[in-house]
Design a protein around this motif. Structure first.
Motif, short mmCIF file in Angstrom:
data_model
loop_
_atom_site.label_atom_id
_atom_site.label_comp_id
_atom_site.label_asym_id
_atom_site.label_seq_id
_atom_site.Cartn_x
_atom_site.Cartn_y
_atom_site.Cartn_z
N LEU A 160 0.83 -1.20 0.00
CA LEU A 160 0.00 0.00 0.00
C LEU A 160 0.87 1.25 0.00
CD1 LEU A 160 -2.85 1.37 0.44
CD2 LEU A 160 -2.31 1.28 2.88
N GLY A 161 1.93 1.24 0.79
CA GLY A 161 2.83 2.39 0.85
C GLY A 161 3.51 2.66 -0.47
N SER A 166 3.46 0.22 11.37
CA SER A 166 2.69 0.67 10.21
C SER A 166 3.39 1.83 9.50
CB SER A 166 1.28 1.07 10.64
OG SER A 166 1.33 2.12 11.59
N PHE A 167 3.99 2.75 10.27
CA PHE A 167 4.71 3.88 9.65
C PHE A 167 5.95 3.39 8.91
CE2 PHE A 167 7.96 7.21 9.77
CZ PHE A 167 7.27 8.27 9.18
N ILE A 168 6.68 2.45 9.51
CA ILE A 168 7.86 1.89 8.85
C ILE A 168 7.46 1.17 7.57
CG2 ILE A 168 9.70 0.16 9.08
CD1 ILE A 168 9.88 0.86 12.02
N SER A 169 6.35 0.42 7.62
CA SER A 169 5.94 -0.36 6.47
C SER A 169 5.40 0.52 5.34
CB SER A 169 4.87 -1.38 6.88
OG SER A 169 5.37 -2.23 7.89
N VAL A 170 4.62 1.54 5.70
CA VAL A 170 3.96 2.36 4.68
C VAL A 170 4.88 3.44 4.13
CG1 VAL A 170 2.04 3.98 4.28
CG2 VAL A 170 1.66 1.90 5.60
N PHE A 177 -8.87 1.81 7.71
CA PHE A 177 -8.07 3.03 7.61
C PHE A 177 -7.22 3.02 6.34
CE2 PHE A 177 -4.25 5.55 8.50
CZ PHE A 177 -4.82 6.74 8.89
N GLU A 178 -6.54 1.91 6.06
CA GLU A 178 -5.67 1.81 4.89
C GLU A 178 -6.48 1.86 3.60
OE1 GLU A 178 -5.46 0.07 7.57
OE2 GLU A 178 -3.37 -0.08 8.24
N THR A 179 -7.62 1.18 3.57
CA THR A 179 -8.45 1.16 2.37
C THR A 179 -9.02 2.54 2.07
OG1 THR A 179 -9.04 -1.14 2.88
CG2 THR A 179 -10.37 -0.01 1.22
N ALA A 180 -9.46 3.25 3.11
CA ALA A 180 -9.98 4.60 2.92
C ALA A 180 -8.89 5.54 2.41
CB ALA A 180 -10.57 5.12 4.23
N SER A 202 -0.81 -2.51 -7.68
CA SER A 202 -2.18 -2.76 -7.24
C SER A 202 -2.84 -3.91 -8.00
CB SER A 202 -3.02 -1.49 -7.40
OG SER A 202 -3.03 -1.07 -8.75
N MET A 203 -2.52 -4.04 -9.31
CA MET A 203 -3.18 -5.06 -10.14
C MET A 203 -2.35 -6.32 -10.32
SD MET A 203 -6.15 -3.88 -10.88
CE MET A 203 -6.66 -4.95 -12.21
#
Length: 441
Positions: free
Chosen positions: A168-169, A326-330, A394-397, A369-370
Motif C-alpha cells: 500500500l505504501g 505501520s509507519f515503517i511499512s507504509v 483506515f488503509e483502504t480509505a 495494485s493489479m
C-alpha cells in the motif's frame, strides 16, 4: 704463459671430442628409418599445435577478463547511487556481531536502494533483445521485484500486515510523492507554460486503480459489517477469487498496451513530431543479452538475501526508534523500491517528457495494485498463509481518497508546479496519519 698453454691444450682436446661426436651423429643419422622421420615431424607439428592452442587460451582468457571488467564497470560504477552498495554487507556484518536491529534495518534499506535501481536497469537492457511483448512482461515481473521479494519473505515469516502495508505504501508513494515531485520540478523548469501528457493513458490507469480499490474495498466492508456467510473464510475466499480476476485484468491490460492499441501509447511531443527529435534520444543496449541475464540473477539473489535481514529487523527497529510498524511499512519500506523511480520521474519531467514520468509513477502504482498485491495473495495461498485483500478500514480509505485526488488532477491532461505541490502536501498528511496510527490487529 701458463694460461695460453692451458687454453691451447684445451682447444685441441675439444676439437678431438667434436670429431668423435660428429662421427657418432653421422652413424646415428644413417641408422634413422623413414618411420622415425615421420614420427619426429608429427611430434614437431603437435608441439606447434599445442603452443598455438595455448596462445588462443591466453587470448581468450584475456578477452573474457576484459569483457567481465567492462560489464562490472558499466553496471556497478556508472551510477552515483551505487556508492550505497557497501552498506548491504555492512548490515550483514552488524547483524552477525551485534543485536542492533535499528542499525541493521537502516543499513539494509540503504544497501537495497541501489540494487533495486540496477535491477530495473538490467531489466531494461534485457528488454532491448526480447521485443515489446516479452519486454513488457519482464517489466511487469521485475519492475517491482524488490517489493515482491520483501513481501514474500514477510509472508514466509507470517507478517501479513507488513506485506499489506508495504505494498500500500508503494502505491501511495508513487501516486503522491513521486508524481508530485515530477509535476513540481517540471513546472518550475517550464514555468512559462503548461506541460501536457496523454490524457487517454492517464484515464485508463485511473480506471485500473479504481478497480484495484474495488478489489480491496469489498473484503474490508464484508469484514467490518459482519455480513460474511462463514466468518473469516468468506473474506479469504473472496480475496483469492478477486486476486485471480485482477491478475486476469492486468494480463488483458498488457495485451491491450503492447499489441492491440500501441498507437494509444505514443507520447505527446508538443510542437514537434516524435521521430524528428533527433538521434541523440535513441538508446541502444549497453550490455549483452547474457550479461543482462547474469546481472538479473546476481541482483535478485542479493536483494533476496538482504530482504531477509530487513524483514527480521522491522520489529526491532520499531522498538528501537519508537516508531509504529505501520509507519515503517507504509513510509520507509517503499522508499527502497521507489528511490530510482523517484529520480527518473523527476528527470524526465524536467526534460518535458511527462508521458514517461506518468508511466513511471502511475504505471508502477497500477502494476503494484493489479499485479503485485494479487500475486502475493496467490503466493500466500500456495504457502498456506491467510493473506487476503482486507487491508483494514483506515488503509483502504486512504487508498480510495488518494486515487480520487490523483484521478481528478489528471483528468485535464495538463500539469504545473502547483498540482505537484498539492500532491506532495497530500503525501505529508498521509505519512503523518500513519505515524499516529495504531494497527488494530
Amino acid at each position: 704463459m701458463y694460461y695460453t698453454f692451458f687454453g691451447s691444450n684445451r682447444t685441441q682436446k675439444e676439437m678431438e671430442s667434436l670429431k668423435e661426436r660428429s662421427g657418432h651423429e653421422f652413424e646415428d643419422e644413417s641408422l634413422i628409418s623413414p618411420e622415425k622421420i615421420g614420427q619426429n615431424s608429427h611430434s614437431f607439428h603437435e608441439s606447434q599445435l599445442g603452443s598455438s592452442c595455448g596462445g588462443w587460451r591466453i587470448w581468450g582468457s584475456k578477452h573474457l577478463g576484459k569483457a567481465v571488467f567492462m560489464s562490472i564497470r558499466i553496471v556497478v560504477f556508472s551510477n552515483k547511487l551505487n556508492f550505497l552498495m557497501p552498506f548491504g554487507p555492512l548490515a550483514v556484518l552488524i547483524h552477525i556481531l551485534t543485536d542492533h536491529n535499528g542499525w541493521v534495518f537502516f543499513l539494509t534499506l540503504l544497501g537495497i536502494t541501489p540494487l533495486a535501481e540496477r535491477l530495473g536497469y538490467a531489466t531494461e537492457q534485457l528488454a532491448f533483445y526480447t521485443g515489446d511483448t516479452v519486454g513488457g512482461l519482464l517489466n511487469a515481473t521485475f519492475g517491482n521485484a524488490t517489493e515482491i521479494i520483501i513481501s514474500i519473505y514477510a509472508l514466509k515469516n507470517g507478517m501479513i500486515r507488513v506485506v499489506q502495508q508495504s505494498l500500500l505504501g508503494s502505491i501511495l508513494s508513487n501516486m503522491l510523492l513521486v508524481l508530485g515531485c515530477a509535476f513540481f520540478c517540471g513546472g518550475i523548469v517550464f514555468n512559462k507554460k503548461q506541460q501536457v501528457f496523454n490524457k487517454a493513458i492517464a484515464v485508463l490507469n485511473s480506471g485500473l486503480l479504481l478497480m484495484a480499490v474495488m478489489g480491496l474495498l469489498f473484503p474490508a466492508v464484508l469484514h467490518f459489517t459482519h455480513t460474511e456467510v462463514h466468518f473469516g473464510r468468506s473474506e479469504l475466499a473472496l480475496s483469492r477469487f478477486s486476486s485471480c480476476i485482477m491478475l486476469l485484468a492486468y494480463a488483458g491490460y498488457l495485451f491491450f498496451q503492447l499489441k492491440s492499441q500501441k498507437d494509444l501509447y505514443t507520447p505527446i511531443a508538443e510542437g514537434e513530431i516524435l521521430h524528428e527529435e533527433g538521434s541523440d534520444d535513441d538508446e541502444g543496449p549497453e550490455i549483452s543479452k547474457w550479461e543482462s541475464v547474469i546481472w538479473l540473477s546476481i541482483l535478485t539473489t542479493w536483494i533476496a538475501i538482504l530482504s531477509e535481514y530487513l524483514v527480521n529487523a522491522i520489529e526491532g527497529a520499531s522498538a528501537a526508534w519508537k516508531m509504529p510498524v505501520s509507519f515503517i511499512s507504509v513510509v520507509l519500506l517503499p522508499l527502497v523500491g521507489n528511490a530510482a523511480e523517484h529520480a527518473s520521474a523527476i528527470m524526465f519531467a524536467m526534460k518535458d517528457k511527462l508521458d514517461i514520468s506518468l508511466g513511471v509513477a502511475i504505471g508502477s502504482s497500477t502494476q503494484i495494485s493489479m499485479f503485485a498485491i494479487p500475486f502475493c495473495v496467490v503466493v500466500g495461498w500456495i504457502m498456506g498463509r491467510p493473506m487476503d485483500l482486507n487491508f483494514q478500514l483506515f488503509e483502504t480509505a486512504t487508498l480510495f481518497i488518494t486515487v480520487l485526488v490523483v484521478a481528478f488532477l489528471l483528468q485535464e491532461g495538463t500539469s504545473n508546479y502547483f498540482k505537484g505541490l498539492m500532491l506532495i502536501l497530500c503525501y505529508l498528511i498521509v505519512a503523518a496519519s500513519f505515524f499516529v496510527h495504531v494497527d488494530p490487529t
